[in-house]
Design a protein around this motif. Structure first.
Motif, PDB file in Angstrom:
ATOM      1  N   SER A   1       1.298  -3.761   9.211  1.00 59.76           N
ATOM      2  CA  SER A   1       2.322  -3.674   8.173  1.00 59.76           C
ATOM      3  C   SER A   1       2.125  -2.410   7.360  1.00 59.76           C
ATOM      4  CB  SER A   1       2.235  -4.894   7.246  1.00 59.76           C
ATOM      5  OG  SER A   1       3.046  -4.712   6.096  1.00 59.76           O
TER       6      SER A   1
ATOM      7  N   ALA B   1       3.405  -2.304   4.274  1.00 63.00           N
ATOM      8  CA  ALA B   1       3.557  -2.719   2.884  1.00 63.00           C
ATOM      9  C   ALA B   1       2.464  -2.064   2.041  1.00 63.00           C
ATOM     10  CB  ALA B   1       3.474  -4.237   2.763  1.00 63.00           C
ATOM     11  N   PRO B   2       2.786  -1.583   0.826  1.00 61.21           N
ATOM     12  CA  PRO B   2       1.804  -0.855   0.007  1.00 61.21           C
ATOM     13  C   PRO B   2       0.493  -1.593  -0.182  1.00 61.21           C
ATOM     14  CG  PRO B   2       3.992  -0.638  -0.943  1.00 61.21           C
ATOM     15  CD  PRO B   2       4.122  -1.610   0.193  1.00 61.21           C
ATOM     16  N   GLU B   3       0.569  -2.902  -0.466  1.00 55.63           N
ATOM     17  CA  GLU B   3      -0.675  -3.641  -0.688  1.00 55.63           C
ATOM     18  C   GLU B   3      -1.498  -3.752   0.595  1.00 55.63           C
ATOM     19  OE1 GLU B   3       2.674  -6.493   0.192  1.00 55.63           O
ATOM     20  OE2 GLU B   3       2.351  -4.793  -1.154  1.00 55.63           O
ATOM     21  N   LYS B   4      -0.808  -3.848   1.749  1.00 60.31           N
ATOM     22  CA  LYS B   4      -1.516  -3.919   3.020  1.00 60.31           C
ATOM     23  C   LYS B   4      -2.166  -2.573   3.353  1.00 60.31           C
ATOM     24  CE  LYS B   4      -2.954  -6.064   6.651  1.00 60.31           C
ATOM     25  NZ  LYS B   4      -3.940  -7.152   6.525  1.00 60.31           N
TER      26      LYS B   4
ATOM     27  N   SER C   1       4.449   4.612   3.904  1.00 63.80           N
ATOM     28  CA  SER C   1       5.508   3.624   3.643  1.00 63.80           C
ATOM     29  C   SER C   1       6.882   4.248   3.790  1.00 63.80           C
ATOM     30  CB  SER C   1       5.329   3.035   2.242  1.00 63.80           C
ATOM     31  OG  SER C   1       4.097   2.340   2.128  1.00 63.80           O
TER      32      SER C   1
END
Length: 867
Positions: free
Chosen positions: A173, A175-178, A218
């Motif tokens: 992923s 996603a920023p947190e990932k 991202s």
């Protein structure tokens, strides 16, 4: 006598003396000098060049006409006509070539519109090297020659980390947190922590720099990864044939999936090898029509340049891709700093020019040895000419080697022309070297090259693609007809345990044994060199291998073969060391003084200035088992300021003397028992954990003797390490730490352990204080005298959970794999505490050494598998 004649012929070929032989005799000798498996037709055709003529065609242009054969007999000959710029290919009689194109009535025509000629196709050259030759062929050849001399840098480390984060994200992923999580996990990997430590880099600073790239990751995913509507995808001008036959039509690009990561491909068709950063499945939308292609995606972490070198690398990867699947026709170039992606069409013109560069580079690498003008002297050949671009040379990583080779080698050959503008730079780079240093470089560079070529002429990897496994099995260096069984197990960073079973019958008689390096390939042509690794176990029915890639993506029915990795003569390391020896540094200067200029070693006058007064009895005990010459050698070593050479005929006891010189004994003093070697190693290990990001308050050091604790505390006080708790086993009763390091101290030959170590309850406390990481340090022969530890070592051996990384006179690490949470750590009477906190965390390490076995921990020690 026949073998001698073949050797003489090869020497004549190498030194350009073919013209002295009559043409027909030369052709027969050339054919007989090659094994039958070399020459073949078909997709991997291998033609032997028998004659080369330059003729003028009807238009007045020059052509090269080659007489070639793919047969041992001269009865079957073909012709190859090289037109246009292909005439510049430096092909000679006796060369092996591969041809791409059409053969009509026994004639190949290679021109600017159609076909390719690959010179020495079994010499696989990396796409990166070929792309770098565009600006300077000399730099590319030097990079291939002195591969062991390139120093690792901060930017290289950051680039590697960024590549790995992107590669993990594309299968997971964006996603920023990932991305933050993946970045943190990647930086924490032991291979990167080791590199940070070696380069003296701060982990937080590296993490911060890596995180600056993540928003661009991202952004790229938002622009190009699959979405619900096609209108979200950016339009690109991509020169691919559309369904109506027209080019340069605007299309929408959708990256659908990641097909492979770091796909390693060898191409014996084009003489190329390389690793593709990411192989992606891409949908190309033109109007209402969609085409799916599998294409190479090259990642760049530096300045966004869309340079010809970067684009050329992608074009070469499209050629590599043709070994595994349909021609992708184009590839992608992605700059991770900005998220900008460029399409790179691979047209015939670009492929042709790059393959011509590859041929030129192969020629220089193949002809590294030449004869002097008089024909009396074997010497190193000249490299490609030095370019006249000061700006390019200023930032070239091979500038030192370029100048060194020019002065040491080329000034002694028939061709030593150097651009006038570059003479001051060459002088500046080499003015610190004496003539003796240049002569030393020239001699050993020649000797290493001769050794390499002599072995390369006998062995290389070409049997993987030119000889079926069934034939190679006769030599005992291959096992074919294998299929994968069981589930692939990940056992460490980039290591995967595979089990293979012979599809029909038992494993044939083989030379392969546990520990041998192997190359795994598919029996089918597109699957050359899928993975590399080594044999872990082999028996009559199965082979277990530890490989560098997870092959579970292959169908279980895929037939595979294991080929022993032939060690052609790895001269990369010695050539790299030779290059570093000539650097303008204090360390290199000292080594040149000793190694080249024969400065005599320096010695101290009296042992009393080296050894403390109370060490007399200890030294006498150590010398007790040696004869007089061995004792004299011992004394000389102890008095040495820089180095001592211990020489002697086989069987005179050199190894015994050296082992006696390097003890790690305990010391029994008034204050108690201690072991300075273990203490230094514990402090070193503690510094590694702290530099890797651990808090000093989370680390605890345990030792059974107060004198050992005192020495450890003294060493910590003189280091930059923070407040680490150092205490006895009793003081840790009922407490724990994230990381615990235990020193057993005792190391002697009489089996004396002392009462403290014989108390199994204390041992139980010591090994159950760690929440995440437990490291035990001790001497195996001494600790084996204690029954509970002897049972522990036996258990580890029986379960095959011990990996010897450094043996004999070096430290080795014993790695205890993680046990399941519901399984006892080991079944021994002294185990009383539940082990789930330890078992569910990271695992147990036993760092151990032989009683006379420690060398420079900072150079020779590293942790394996640390999380």
């Amino acid at each position: 006598m026949e073998q001698l004649g073949e050797l003489e012929l090869l020497m004549e070929k190498s030194f350009g003396e073919e013209a002295a032989l009559p043409a027909e005799l030369f052709q027969k000798k050339v054919v007989s000098s090659f094994p039958k498996t070399v020459l073949t037709g078909g997709m991997d055709n291998r033609y032997l060049v028998l004659a080369v003529d330059i003729v003028q065609n009807e238009e007045g242009n020059h052509e090269k006409h080659l007489i070639i054969t793919a047969h041992q007999s001269l009865e079957y000959k073909d012709r190859c006509i090289l037109r246009n710029d292909w005439c510049s290919v430096p092909v000679e009689p006796g060369d092996i070539i591969h041809l791409e194109g059409d053969c009509t009535a026994g004639t190949w025509i290679i021109d600017k519109h159609f076909g390719y000629l690959i010179l020495y196709p079994d010499m696989l050259i990396s796409g990166t090297s070929i792309a770098s030759s565009i600006r300077c062929m000399r730099r590319a050849v030097l990079s291939e020659t002195f591969r062991g001399s390139d120093p690792a840098t901060r930017q290289m480390l950051i680039g590697t980390v960024l590549h790995e984060v992107f590669q993990k994200a594309i299968s997971n992923s964006f996603a920023p947190e990932k991305l933050q999580e993946l970045a943190f996990q990647t930086i924490q990997e032991i291979k990167h922590l080791k590199e940070m430590y070696r380069l003296n880099l701060n982990q937080d600073e590296i993490k911060q720099e890596v995180e600056e790239y993540l928003p661009s990751f991202s952004k790229w995913a938002g622009d190009f990864m699959h979405k619900n509507t096609l209108t979200d995808f950016p339009q690109m001008q991509l020169s691919l044939p559309s369904n109506d036959g027209k080019n340069n039509s605007t299309c929408n690009i959708e990256v659908v999936n990641s097909v492979d990561i770091e796909e390693s491909i060898w191409s014996p068709r084009f003489g190329l090898k390389g690793k593709i950063d990411v192989t992606v499945g891409v949908k190309i939308h033109r109007g209402c029509k969609t085409k799916y292609k599998i294409m190479p995606l090259e990642l760049k972490t530096g300045k966004e340049s869309n340079s010809i070198e970067h684009r050329s690398q992608v074009v070469l990867y499209t050629l590599l891709s043709q070994e595994r699947r349909a021609d992708p026709e184009a590839g992608w170039l992605l700059y991770l700093k900005t998220g900008q992606m460029y399409p790179v069409p691979a047209n015939h013109l670009d492929k042709r020019e790059l393959l011509k560069l590859r041929n030129q580079m192969a020629f220089f690498l193949f002809h590294r040895i030449s004869k002097s003008a008089s024909g009396q002297k074997t010497q190193l050949a000249s490299l490609p000419q030095i370019i006249e671009e000061e700006k390019t040379c200023k930032y070239c990583s091979q500038m030192g080697n370029c100048a060194l080779y020019s002065r040491a080698v080329e000034q002694h050959t028939d061709d030593s022309s150097v651009p006038i503008i570059m003479l001051p730079k060459i002088k500046e780079e080499t003015q610190h070297l004496k003539l003796s240093h240049l002569e030393y470089f020239r001699l050993w560079c020649l000797m290493l090259t001769l050794e390499s070529q002599s072995k390369d002429n006998r062995k290389n990897h070409q049997n993987i693609w030119l000889m079926p496994a069934s034939k190679m099995e006769e030599s005992g260096n291959c096992i074919g007809n294998l299929i994968r069984t069981k589930h692939v197990k990940t056992v460490g960073d980039g290591q995967y345990l595979h089990n293979f079973l012979r599809k029909n019958g038992t494993i044939p008689v083989t030379n392969l044994m546990a520990g041998d390096r192997i190359i795994l390939s598919g029996e089918e042509r597109p699957l050359f060199a899928l993975s590399r690794g080594y044999v872990k176990e082999i028996n009559m029915t199965t082979v277990t291998c530890l490989l560098d890639r997870n092959l579970s993506i292959l169908p279980e029915s895929t037939l595979l073969r294991l080929d022993q990795e032939e060690k052609n003569c790895d001269i990369d390391t010695p050539l790299g060391n030779l290059s570093k020896l000539m650097e303008n540094t204090d360390v290199s200067k000292k080594l040149r003084d000793l190694i080249i200029d024969f400065r005599e070693p320096q010695f101290i006058s009296y042992l009393s200035s080296v050894l403390p007064h109370d060490a007399k009895d200890t030294v006498a005990c150590i010398l007790k088992g040696l004869n007089k010459p061995q004792r004299q050698a011992m004394k000389k070593v102890l008095l040495s300021k820089d180095y001592t050479l211990i020489v002697g005929m086989p069987g005179t006891g050199k190894t015994t003397t050296i082992c006696t010189l390097l003890p790690a004994p305990e010391q029994v003093e008034k204050g108690g028992v201690s072991n300075i070697t273990e203490a230094k190693l514990l402090v070193f290990l503690t510094s590694i954990f702290i530099k890797a990001g651990s808090n000093p308050s989370d680390i605890g050091i345990i030792a059974p003797y107060r004198q050992q604790l005192k020495i450890i505390n003294d060493l910590l006080a003189h280091s930059s390490i923070g407040m680490v708790e150092v205490n006895t086993v009793d003081k840790y009763q009922g407490r724990d730490k994230s990381i615990i390091l235990v020193s057993f101290v005792r190391s002697n030959k009489d089996g004396t352990l002392g009462e403290l170590l014989k108390d199994w309850r204390r041992l139980n406390v010591a090994i159950t204080r760690a929440k995440h990481k437990l490291i035990l340090l001790g001497c195996v022969p001494s600790l084996n005298c204690y029954p509970p530890l002897e049972k522990l070592f036996y258990h580890l051996n029986s379960e095959k959970l011990i990996s010897f990384l450094f043996c004999n006179m070096k430290v080795f690490v014993t790695y205890w794999e993680i046990f399941q949470e519901d399984k006892a750590l080991f079944s021994l009477p002294f185990h009383t505490r539940a082990v789930s906190p330890l078992a569910s965390a990271c695992g147990l390490y036993f760092v151990c050494y032989k009683s006379s076995a420690w060398l420079d921990c900072e150079d020779n020690f590293y942790l394996k598998g640390t999380k």
